[in-house]
Every structure is written in structure tokens, then in C-alpha cells.
Design an enzyme around this catalytic site. Sequence first.
Site, PDB file in Angstrom:
ATOM      1  CB  SER A  15     -51.902   4.555 -70.427  1.00  0.00           C
ATOM      2  OG  SER A  15     -52.492   3.364 -70.897  1.00  0.00           O
ATOM      3  CG  HIS A  40     -47.943   3.072 -69.005  1.00  0.00           C
ATOM      4  ND1 HIS A  40     -47.076   2.653 -68.020  1.00  0.00           N
ATOM      5  CD2 HIS A  40     -49.102   2.413 -68.782  1.00  0.00           C
ATOM      6  CE1 HIS A  40     -47.685   1.782 -67.231  1.00  0.00           C
ATOM      7  NE2 HIS A  40     -48.925   1.612 -67.674  1.00  0.00           N
ATOM      8  CG  ASP A  42     -51.659  -0.072 -69.546  1.00  0.00           C
ATOM      9  OD1 ASP A  42     -50.961  -0.334 -68.548  1.00  0.00           O
ATOM     10  OD2 ASP A  42     -52.160   1.045 -69.755  1.00  0.00           O
ATOM     11  CG  MET A  44     -54.410  -5.361 -69.825  1.00  0.00           C
ATOM     12  SD  MET A  44     -55.971  -4.525 -69.534  1.00  0.00           S
ATOM     13  CE  MET A  44     -55.364  -2.890 -69.057  1.00  0.00           C
ATOM     14  CG  HIS A  73     -48.494  -1.992 -66.253  1.00  0.00           C
ATOM     15  ND1 HIS A  73     -49.576  -1.215 -65.890  1.00  0.00           N
ATOM     16  CD2 HIS A  73     -48.403  -2.960 -65.312  1.00  0.00           C
ATOM     17  CE1 HIS A  73     -50.121  -1.688 -64.788  1.00  0.00           C
ATOM     18  NE2 HIS A  73     -49.431  -2.757 -64.418  1.00  0.00           N
ATOM     19  CG  MET A  75     -51.587  -5.193 -65.721  1.00  0.00           C
ATOM     20  SD  MET A  75     -52.683  -3.843 -66.187  1.00  0.00           S
ATOM     21  CE  MET A  75     -51.822  -3.223 -67.625  1.00  0.00           C
ATOM     22  CG  MET A 144     -51.830  -1.358 -60.405  1.00  0.00           C
ATOM     23  SD  MET A 144     -51.615  -0.653 -62.045  1.00  0.00           S
ATOM     24  CE  MET A 144     -53.283  -0.258 -62.529  1.00  0.00           C
ATOM     25  CG  ASP A 180     -51.224   2.651 -64.626  1.00  0.00           C
ATOM     26  OD1 ASP A 180     -52.113   3.320 -65.175  1.00  0.00           O
ATOM     27  OD2 ASP A 180     -50.754   1.597 -65.111  1.00  0.00           O
TER      28      ASP A 180
HETATM   29  C1  DX5 Z   1     -55.199   0.046 -66.082  1.00  0.00           C
HETATM   30  C2  DX5 Z   1     -53.951   0.443 -66.846  1.00  0.00           C
HETATM   31  C3  DX5 Z   1     -53.748   1.891 -66.919  1.00  0.00           C
HETATM   32  C4  DX5 Z   1     -54.853   2.616 -67.638  1.00  0.00           C
HETATM   33  C5  DX5 Z   1     -54.973   3.965 -67.048  1.00  0.00           C
HETATM   34  O1  DX5 Z   1     -55.206  -1.318 -65.861  1.00  0.00           O
HETATM   35  O2  DX5 Z   1     -52.800  -0.117 -66.255  1.00  0.00           O
HETATM   36  O3  DX5 Z   1     -52.493   2.240 -67.473  1.00  0.00           O
HETATM   37  O4  DX5 Z   1     -54.614   2.757 -69.007  1.00  0.00           O
HETATM   38  O5  DX5 Z   1     -56.044   4.605 -67.661  1.00  0.00           O
HETATM   39  P1  DX5 Z   1     -56.685   5.889 -66.996  1.00  0.00           P
HETATM   40  O6  DX5 Z   1     -55.594   6.907 -66.901  1.00  0.00           O
HETATM   41  O7  DX5 Z   1     -57.772   6.254 -67.967  1.00  0.00           O
HETATM   42  O8  DX5 Z   1     -57.203   5.472 -65.663  1.00  0.00           O
HETATM   43 ZN    ZN Z   2     -50.576   0.596 -66.831  1.00  0.00          ZN
END
Ligand code: DX5
Ligand code: ZN
Length: 230
Positions: A15, A40, A42, A44, A73, A75, A144, A180
Site C-alpha cells: 500500500s 495498492h 488507498d 480516502m 481501494h 474509501m 479490512m 488489508d
Molecule cells: C487502511 C488502508 C490500508 C493501509 C494499510 O485504511 O486501506 O491499505 O494502508 O496499512 P498497514 O499495512 O500499515 O496497516
Molecule cells: Zn487499502
Amino acid sequence: MADRSAPGDIIIAPSILSADFARLGEEVRAIDDAGCDWIHVDVMDGHFVPNITIGPDVVQALRPHSKKVFDVHLMIAPCDPFIEAFAKAGSDIITVHAEAGPHLDRSLQLIKGFGKKAGVSITPSTHESTIAHVLDKIDLILVMTVNPGFGGQAFIPAQLDKIKAIRKMIGSRPIHLEVDGGINATTVALVAEAGANVIVAGSGVFKGGTYADNIAAIRRNAERARAAAA
Ligand code: DX5
Ligand code: ZN
């Protein structure tokens, strides 16, 4: 950028949330060179989750830096108005949250309409039965294992039973089971044994040690646990 992996293969997807945001292109090239399978991303929005990260323009800017699968991903809520932009930016897989809106099936149709692979994610408080009705329409399920929003949180072991249940629900369907949150070379054994095959790791890859060693250790322990469980 096509996903050539089989649904059961172990896939390591670092990620980039844990990468150095001032050097993102370089970081993407570094994990590519270090042997990752997917990248990956993320996304947000400060609404669905309490943090703001990456938009479609950043995905587009990163696209020339790697030929590997961009596993995006989302969110964000609502997600439908942004699916086209993320598809056109070069995402290969677009995953939406089942909790992000009332019309999950419509979001999946939108993703498929742009010729992309479609994933559904559920947060730790959502029961697996929520996604039973879309099993025949998806390429990936993302469980998750932390509450989404931040990297570096502790793995939630109560999600292991959910991973096992979803592996059973998938049966012989060609669906990847991704995890994840809080995954490192130790916790990966638990999720791989429970049936996960796509392993997202942020801190576990980017913090401490070399990217290549971290990816290799996570892969080795996942494959071992999977073989032992078979
Ligand atoms: C959290 C993200 C993850 C995050 C994981 O909301 O979706 O992808 O980056 O990070 P680690 O591996 O540090 O928990
Ligand atoms: Zn993620």
C-alpha cells in the site's frame, strides 16, 4: 497491466499509503523493482473515513511508473461519481465499500462498464452476508483487518473467522480474497491460513528493512501458511 494471476495465487500488494508522498513515482518504481505483484492505492475522502489521501490525478500521474496491476481501494462515499475518473486514470481493479452507499450492485455495474475488475470491501463491523448477493458479479473481496483510515494500525484478529467464512462462500468462483490492515511477516501467516490470497501491506513493506526483503518475507510466510493449511 492485465491481472494474469490465478484466483488462488499469493499476491503481494504494497500500500503506497505508507510510501514517501514527496517521491511517489520513485516509490512505485521501487516496490515494482522489489518484486511486488500489485500496487495498492488507498483513496480516502475525509467523509467515509477520517483521512484524505489520493485522487484520480495522482493515479494518472503514477501510471507510467509501473506496468503492474493498480489495485485501487476507494474509501469514499458516494463512490459512483468518481468511478469513471479512476477508471480512466489507469486503475486495473476498483474496489468499493459495501458500506459506502445503498446501491452496491449499481457501483459494480459502473466499474464493469468501464472494463475494469470490480471488488467489494467490508469493514470490520460488517457481516459477510452483506455481500452474498454480489458474489457472481465481482472479481475480488477485500476484508479490512483494521478500521479503514490510517496505516500502521494493529491487526484485528476477530476478522479471521470472517476470512474463513468468505473463503467458503467463494467456493470455486474465480474471486480473489484480499486482506488489508496490520499485515506484516507475522500476521500474514494467520490470514493466509484462513484463506486470504491477496496481501496488502503498508507499514509491513515500507517501514524498516529493504522493500525487497520485506516483500519476500511476507510472501514466504504466506505461502508456507497456505501450504500447511491445504
Ligand atoms: C487502511 C488502508 C490500508 C493501509 C494499510 O485504511 O486501506 O491499505 O494502508 O496499512 P498497514 O499495512 O500499515 O496497516
Ligand atoms: Zn487499502
